[in-house]
Design a protein around this motif. Sequence first.
Motif: not given
Length: 285
Positions: A258-270
């Motif tokens: 994941f190039n963006d940790p914020a995107f990783f966070g959204r992916f995980f929470k989803k």
Amino acid sequence: MKTKKATLPVQELLEGEYLRVTRLHKDLNSLSVVPHRHDHYEMMIVTMGTGSHSINFKNYTIKPNRVYFIHPGQVHLIEPFERDGWLVLFGEELFKRFLNIHQHEDEYGLLDSYTLSPFVDIDDNLTTIFSLIIQQLKTELAAQNQDVDILLHYVSLLLLHANRAQIVQHPQAQLPARNKLVFHKLKQLIETNFKQEHLAGFYATSLAIDIKQLNKICRMATGLTVFELLQERLLTESKIQLQTSAGSVKEISYALGFNDPAFFGRFFKKHTELTPAEFRKLRMI
């Protein structure tokens, strides 16, 4: 940016033996109550007790006359509860010999490492058969000169009976030989590339197959599209890394592509309804 490699403890119940049959009980091994991997294949035959366990962070119910099959490398955790039954443990050598004889069983039914139902409930007839085979295995294992061929065939009977019953209880499409080969190659590609390649198109191109056809094969085998299968694999690895790695959430996100940790966070929470930090904190309690 690199993060420290995640290391889960490995449960080495097989201890270098060709085959081992041991009693399933609450205090079998101290690792059982924490996430761990196995160095062996394991058939868990429950005869008494109810509880729960997880395979690759998916929760399953344990109850009498239920049989589970666990592959090496899968992340396993079993909650403590009063229980009884048997564990039949064996390594790669025995399993490969079984598949050489029964090639059609490879990655199918209970033996499919991607199955959504890694268990089967056995009726009174199968319970009796399993009990008899277990006793025969114990007798042969106690012999001064064990016959590995006899051991192989007893285990083969357990696997064949369990797989037949699982396929009846959890029917799945029987893939034609060519499609089965494609799906097998897809799983290998995912295991090698899922951290770097998150898009289904990469796998279709690598297999030289149209993405629609690949999705059709994937759905027949798992009920999921290629992208959904990738998401499942990423989510499992995310949970492993968050629980075992000393790296920060940011470092883990980069390690998983994941190039963006914020995107990783959204992916995980989803997928979990928890942030990575919340999941890590919850597992530490």
